[in-house]
Design an enzyme around this catalytic site. Sequence first.
Site, PDB file in Angstrom:
ATOM      1  N   SER A 167      11.680   6.702  12.109  1.00  0.00           N
ATOM      2  CA  SER A 167      11.888   7.370  10.840  1.00  0.00           C
ATOM      3  C   SER A 167      12.769   8.614  11.051  1.00  0.00           C
ATOM      4  O   SER A 167      13.874   8.490  11.565  1.00  0.00           O
ATOM      5  CB  SER A 167      10.537   7.706  10.196  1.00  0.00           C
ATOM      6  OG  SER A 167      10.684   8.001   8.834  1.00  0.00           O
ATOM      7  N   ASP A 406      10.848  -2.403   4.218  1.00  0.00           N
ATOM      8  CA  ASP A 406      10.719  -0.946   4.255  1.00  0.00           C
ATOM      9  C   ASP A 406      11.708  -0.345   3.270  1.00  0.00           C
ATOM     10  O   ASP A 406      12.916  -0.560   3.391  1.00  0.00           O
ATOM     11  CB  ASP A 406      11.010  -0.457   5.675  1.00  0.00           C
ATOM     12  CG  ASP A 406      11.065   1.063   5.778  1.00  0.00           C
ATOM     13  OD1 ASP A 406      10.561   1.757   4.867  1.00  0.00           O
ATOM     14  OD2 ASP A 406      11.615   1.549   6.780  1.00  0.00           O
ATOM     15  N   HIS A 431       8.009  -0.224   7.857  1.00  0.00           N
ATOM     16  CA  HIS A 431       8.483   1.029   8.429  1.00  0.00           C
ATOM     17  C   HIS A 431       8.003   1.217   9.867  1.00  0.00           C
ATOM     18  O   HIS A 431       6.798   1.284  10.129  1.00  0.00           O
ATOM     19  CB  HIS A 431       7.998   2.186   7.552  1.00  0.00           C
ATOM     20  CG  HIS A 431       8.734   3.466   7.747  1.00  0.00           C
ATOM     21  ND1 HIS A 431      10.080   3.606   7.514  1.00  0.00           N
ATOM     22  CD2 HIS A 431       8.306   4.697   8.156  1.00  0.00           C
ATOM     23  CE1 HIS A 431      10.458   4.843   7.747  1.00  0.00           C
ATOM     24  NE2 HIS A 431       9.394   5.528   8.151  1.00  0.00           N
TER      25      HIS A 431
END
Length: 472
Positions: A167, A406, A431
């Site tokens: 991320s 995601d 994710h």
Amino acid sequence: MKYSSTFSSSPSLLFIFLMIFFNSATATRFNIPRLSPIGGAILQELPESYSTFRQRYVINFKYWGGANASAPILAYLGAEASLDGDIAAIGFLTDNAVRFNALLVSIEHRYYGKSIPFGSREEALKNASTLGYFNSAQAIADYAEILIHVKKQYHAEDSPVIVVGGSYGGMLASWFRLKYPHVALGALASSAPILYFDDITPQDGYFSIVTKDFREASETCYQTIRDSWSEIDKVASQFDGLSTLTKKFKTCNPLETTSELKDYLGNMYATAAQYNQPPTYPVTVVCGGIDGEAFGSDILSKIFAGVVAYRGNRSCYVNAPTNLSETDVGWSWQTCSEMVIPIGIENNTMFQADPFVLSEFIDECRAFYGVSPRPHWVTTYYGGHDIKLILQRFGSNIIFSNGLRDPYSSGGVLENISDSIVAVHTVNGSHCLDILPANKSSDPDWLVKQRKIEIEIIEGWIAKYYSDLKAI
């Protein structure tokens, strides 16, 4: 530079605090001739500082093949949270440590966990001056300092480093490889939305994928959610309407506005989609509740059933009293300063329109922090526009991994940029799923294959490095 250390009870884990320099405005005199092509006076004052703070990182020696073998180093770059939870949650390093005979290093991001400058969290977050050192460029400089120190301390100068992040941490990993190629041989950037800045990605990309996830799970569920917003407004407009909604959704405190309820539901749907991972698949869970009609067949009863299915049986839902976490506080500053990700909602999703308006965002951040965001800084400092044109002959050894379920994959790199800057994605992934711990009993074949591809690419980088090292 000074260092201090403490040891854990485990012989294979070493907890270390590293003193990191600030780049501040404290002046120091140097007699260094100018580099200007036209000459001129010697610059007498440079913006340097020797202030330090204790930064935490963790080393695991258990699987390392040693410096004599130039065995590799797998380094996890921490993101917007304490390192404590990440060590167990990020399985890619430990799952592959034996295969790579790797030294494992996990580094905490400045201003999170125990890596707090200025002596205390209160002082570090005091004002814009102290918060000014809280940014991604300083963070990856920290990582470079620590990794160089680790290699020197353990005589591992020839050990190749692979950085891993997820991320925001995935963005840091990719940027680290581009900014510090002398430190990291390669990077695995999982679910890194490096293209969700400026106008590179449509602002509704995130919520468009949330909508797609729910619609693919159940057409009736999608339609119920889409119709629910106007139904909430309709009920709220009636006499004692907010009280009716309070009872319907068993809120923890009486609703004062419909935004409290709508924000709660919107965040729930987004979270379910972003982390829609096996074996539970939260989107399917929510839609199972909505379509099941456990509390009635009207729209709002269906929506509440979805809440209960996802959250479980609780005494109350919505607007529960909470304490802001360090992630809430820190990420708020980061998004209000440089990490300006313009996520908005247009009319083509299952949500009510709520576009991102930069001028309004700037006003809000300025009112809260007293400084204006830098919405174009990320693309100025790291790039992003015309990324294939720019990086195909410049960068190398980066894996951009994504799961297309995601919502953040809308801002990810989904096509190969070159032979060594590659996109590895799965249609059903969520994710950062590929860097979470492997689970032989529940991981689907497509996830196993994705991880296998990533590992083989990294092995190729390391093999080429060893070949070059031998030749040199």
